[in-house]
Design an enzyme around this catalytic site. Structure first.
Site, PDB file in Angstrom:
ATOM      1  N   HIS A  66       0.849  -1.199   0.000  1.00 50.32           N
ATOM      2  CA  HIS A  66       0.000   0.000   0.000  1.00 50.32           C
ATOM      3  C   HIS A  66       0.881   1.245   0.000  1.00 50.32           C
ATOM      4  CE1 HIS A  66      -2.708  -2.747   2.675  1.00 50.32           C
ATOM      5  NE2 HIS A  66      -2.749  -3.126   1.426  1.00 50.32           N
ATOM      6  N   TYR A  82       3.355   1.864  13.876  1.00 44.20           N
ATOM      7  CA  TYR A  82       3.699   2.906  12.898  1.00 44.20           C
ATOM      8  C   TYR A  82       3.023   4.230  13.257  1.00 44.20           C
ATOM      9  CZ  TYR A  82      -0.642   1.119  10.662  1.00 44.20           C
ATOM     10  OH  TYR A  82      -1.919   0.691  10.393  1.00 44.20           O
TER      11      TYR A  82
END
Length: 465
Positions: free
Chosen positions: A66, A129
């Site tokens: 992605h 993240y």
């Protein structure tokens, strides 16, 4: 134990970070994100706003590829993953792949437009993240995808994909040949109807990634207009708009208008740039100084004499709060429209003999040169900060320039009568104070590789002489 270090990769902007992991018999500790230390080590100050954790309970869990509309900073808290990245941005590195194993002592910085994927190789793996924009369904609609099994990039997955845990969506992503590259973020020019806005339009003719808007589309002095404008597509905002009526700014209404555009409007652009992680280019003025110094450096303290200068100084201070900013400080601007040079040429041709101030000294700046300097700073990725921009050459008075204009259009320069500022404005009311010295030190812009044109050569070209 690793020491904090930042390493580049084959994908521009994709960085590998070594993280210290001190520990003892109780376990370990790490500073997963420490802004001051990491920026000093070479990471961009990317401004994370959201922290996510993906928990993967078995080996072989695979997610991606992605490319997202934000920057991402990746590490793991437990376990290990095999990370893989593919540059899906428009440009010569499109399709470049890189892979790296990530444990608790490693982090990866992933810039916008680079496809990201990982596979769990030691479970359980808590994959963390940080991102510098908030997730939304609208943002997810901007993702760009690549198939994990694409033969072109040939990622060597530790667990073969036919044995891995994948989602149906990830299995269905397109091959590289069918991926539309992620375009660069666009450039917005605010104030396109002014002299500088027109010069920037000419400078960037042929660029499909530049949008120039006038006051009807975006009025920075109007909070509602700024709030309604969509800044999301823009990575660069160039503010070519300003209130520049120096004398009118001394009136009650003019003072309000000057503050509305040059301070409040600029502050709104600063906050829009901050919210959308865009760099901001702003144009300043020699009027932020009182003119006592014969040559103004970028580091000189502000000392404005009048309202216009005060509002420009306040706007500069607002812009300087944004880490990624350029302030182009200029003087005596001449471009496409009504200006001093055109006025003098017209007087010469009509047989009118003017009196012109001889005790205000500086250099002209043609909007062509100012637009060129702005383009240069952006293209050269020059260090952020303030740069003086004007023509080079001999420092002259307004009267000197008027006489030169007369000469270049074939008129007798002696028809121009030099007078002092006091003589010129005698008996006139509502006149703003002017700095005596407006010449700018050009050493800093020269050091970036930009060579300002000689004032006389630029004047000749402007008049077609």
């Amino acid at each position: 134990m690793k020491q904090l270090a930042v390493h580049t990769t084959s994908i521009p902007g994709l960085l590998v970070i070594d993280l210290p992991l001190p520990g003892d018999n109780r376990g370990w500790f790490k500073e997963n994100w420490q802004r001051a230390k990491m920026v000093e080590a070479g990471l961009p100050d990317f401004g994370p706003v959201q922290n996510n954790i993906s928990f993967n309970q078995v080996e072989g869990v695979t997610r991606g590829i992605h490319a997202e509309p934000w920057d991402k900073y990746i590490s793991v808290a437990t376990g290990r993953v095999f990370g893989a990245w593919v540059d899906l941005r428009e440009g010569p590195t499109f399709g470049t792949a890189y892979w790296h194993e990530i444990g608790p002592d490693t982090a990866i910085f992933v810039p916008r437009g680079v496809g990201n994927a990982f596979q769990t190789i030691e479970a359980p793996a808590a994959y963390t993240y940080l991102v510098n924009d908030h997730w939304s369904e609208a943002a997810q609609a901007q993702y760009t995808f690549l198939n994990l099994a694409d033969e072109t990039v040939a990622i060597p997955w530790p667990v073969p994909l036919e044995k891995a845990e994948l989602s149906d969506k990830d299995r269905a992503h397109p091959r590289l040949a069918d991926v539309v590259p992620v375009p660069p973020r666009r450039t917005l020019v605010v104030g396109g109807g002014g002299q500088l806005g027109r010069a920037l339009t000419t400078q960037w003719t042929g660029r499909a990634d530049v949008d120039v808007v006038d006051r009807d589309t975006l009025d920075m002095s109007d909070a509602a207009s700024v709030a309604a404008f969509d800044f999301a597509p823009y990575g660069t905002i160039v503010n070519a708009a300003a209130y520049t009526a120096v004398d009118a700014a001394e009136t009650e209404q003019g003072r309000r208008d000057a503050w509305a555009t040059n301070v409040h409007g600029v502050a709104r652009l600063v906050e829009a740039a901050r919210a959308h992680r865009a760099r901001l280019v702003h144009v300043s003025s020699d009027y932020v100084f009182d003119g006592t110094a014969e040559l103004h450096t970028e580091d000189e303290g502000f000392s404005p004499l009048g309202v216009y200068g005060q509002t420009k100084a306040a706007g500069d201070l607002a812009v300087a709060t944004l880490p990624e900013h350029y302030i182009a400080r200029t003087s005596w601007v001449v471009g496409d429209g009504n200006n001093f040079v055109r006025t003098m040429a017209s007087l010469a041709e009509r047989g009118i003999d003017p009196s012109v101030v001889s005790d205000q000294l500086g250099r002209l700046t043609f909007t062509e040169d100012l637009a060129g300097a702005i383009d240069h700073l952006l293209e050269a990725d020059a260090p952020y900060g303030t740069y003086n921009v004007s023509c080079d050459g001999e420092v002259l008075s307004w009267a000197d320039i008027a006489q030169r204009v007369f000469e270049l259009v074939g008129a007798d320069p002696s028809r121009v009568t030099p007078v002092t500022t006091a003589e010129y404005y005698a008996g006139k009311e509502g006149i703003a104070p002017r700095p005596e010295h407006s010449a700018l030190d050009l050493a800093r812009i020269r050091a970036t590789g930009f060579a300002p044109r000689d004032q006389d050569a630029a004047l000749r070209a402007y008049l077609g002489a």
